[in-house]
Design an enzyme around this catalytic site. Structure first.
Site, mmCIF file in Angstrom:
data_model
loop_
_atom_site.group_PDB
_atom_site.id
_atom_site.type_symbol
_atom_site.label_atom_id
_atom_site.label_comp_id
_atom_site.label_asym_id
_atom_site.label_seq_id
_atom_site.Cartn_x
_atom_site.Cartn_y
_atom_site.Cartn_z
ATOM 1 N N PRO A 90 65.434 -82.104 -64.883
ATOM 2 C CA PRO A 90 65.636 -81.914 -66.328
ATOM 3 C C PRO A 90 66.105 -83.190 -67.032
ATOM 4 C CG PRO A 90 67.219 -80.632 -65.041
ATOM 5 C CD PRO A 90 66.277 -81.238 -64.066
ATOM 6 N N GLU A 117 72.279 -79.095 -56.904
ATOM 7 C CA GLU A 117 72.829 -79.847 -58.031
ATOM 8 C C GLU A 117 72.100 -81.168 -58.239
ATOM 9 O OE1 GLU A 117 75.132 -78.411 -60.032
ATOM 10 O OE2 GLU A 117 74.817 -76.708 -58.702
ATOM 11 N N ARG A 155 43.239 -81.355 -64.480
ATOM 12 C CA ARG A 155 42.265 -81.024 -65.542
ATOM 13 C C ARG A 155 41.593 -82.263 -66.104
ATOM 14 N NH1 ARG A 155 42.260 -76.480 -68.259
ATOM 15 N NH2 ARG A 155 41.707 -77.448 -70.222
ATOM 16 N N ASP A 170 40.925 -80.164 -75.323
ATOM 17 C CA ASP A 170 42.216 -79.476 -75.226
ATOM 18 C C ASP A 170 43.131 -79.887 -76.371
ATOM 19 O OD1 ASP A 170 41.566 -78.265 -72.868
ATOM 20 O OD2 ASP A 170 42.824 -79.525 -71.589
HETATM 21 N N1 ADE Z 1 64.081 -79.100 -62.383
HETATM 22 C C1 ADE Z 1 64.925 -78.235 -62.975
HETATM 23 N N2 ADE Z 1 64.666 -78.103 -64.274
HETATM 24 C C2 ADE Z 1 63.605 -78.923 -64.556
HETATM 25 C C3 ADE Z 1 62.881 -79.219 -65.717
HETATM 26 N N3 ADE Z 1 63.176 -78.677 -66.896
HETATM 27 N N4 ADE Z 1 61.876 -80.104 -65.627
HETATM 28 C C4 ADE Z 1 61.591 -80.685 -64.442
HETATM 29 N N5 ADE Z 1 62.234 -80.443 -63.306
HETATM 30 C C5 ADE Z 1 63.245 -79.569 -63.348
#
Ligand code: ADE
Length: 228
Positions: A90, A117, A155, A170
């Protein structure tokens, strides 16, 4: 194009890999996907543990540096092309169609799926991966994000889609910055909802105009940022 996916949950990928478009691309030799179980590189021969508590305290467990580096180095040697190492997290750069188009030009991607984590920071310092996020929310692990990356990237590989034009068309791609116009198929009427008259007219010029107008209106309404 070759993908090597390093994960603690290799089984997650089996259904996805046998799914039609990807399975066909693999069969036709356009895409190769190799799944590597990180646990096989554990230094703990008894329990195959690959995580440990963070120094300094704090919740959760971290994936240790040694198995990850050993695994990625071994995977890199499995092909003449070293490949670009990517990590789904994330904290990464947000994946978008422009990124997808760039990644589809690569010969090989080694994808590390995060869990728990996160990784010991030295994994990132040593491998210097391209860190990718699929959105501002937290998944239980990087596996789903890796599938999103593979799915959107393949793709764009010439020959993967039956019709070369379809990925060019697309939404969000170079060929189209608009959302899709509405489409209909038979029956012409269902529970009082009729197919727009124009689509039944056979006038291809007017149909094309109607479609671009619909796409433009929908984009203005929902995603005006795409028009900037
Ligand atoms: N791992 C956990 N959440 C994620 C996300 N939003 N994007 C990519 N990998 C992740």
């Amino acid at each position: 194009m070759r993908f090597d996916i390093v994960t603690l949950f290799p089984q997650i990928f089996s259904g996805y890999l046998s799914q039609s478009l990807l399975a066909k691309a693999i069969d036709r030799g356009l895409v190769e996907i190799h799944i590597h179980d990180l646990r096989e590189w554990s230094t703990d021969l008894k329990h195959h543990k690959i995580d440990d508590r963070p120094y300094g305290g704090g919740p959760g467990m971290l994936i240790c540096v040694e198995p990850v580096i050993n695994c990625v180095e071994a995977v890199q040697k499995m092909s003449d092309t070293p490949g670009v190492v990517m990590l789904t997290t994330p904290q990464g750069d947000r994946l978008d169609q422009r990124g997808v188009e760039q990644y589809s030009q690569l010969n090989r991607i080694i994808l590390l799926c995060g869990r728990y984590e996160g990784f010991d920071q030295r994994v990132i310092d040593i491998l210097d991966p391209v860190e990718i996020s699929i959105g501002d929310y937290v998944l239980n692990g990087g596996e789903v994000a890796s599938m999103v990356l593979v799915d959107s990237t393949i793709r764009m590989i010439p020959g993967v889609l039956g019709d070369e034009q379809s990925s060019w068309d697309d939404s969000f791609s170079r060929g189209n910055r608009l959302l899709e116009f509405p489409q209909y198929t038979r029956p012409p009427s269902f529970r009082g909802h009729d197919v727009p008259e124009i689509l039944l007219s056979g006038d291809h010029g007017k149909i094309a105009d109607w479609r671009s107008k619909q796409a433009m209106e929908k984009t203005k309404r929902r995603r005006s940022d795409l028009l900037e």
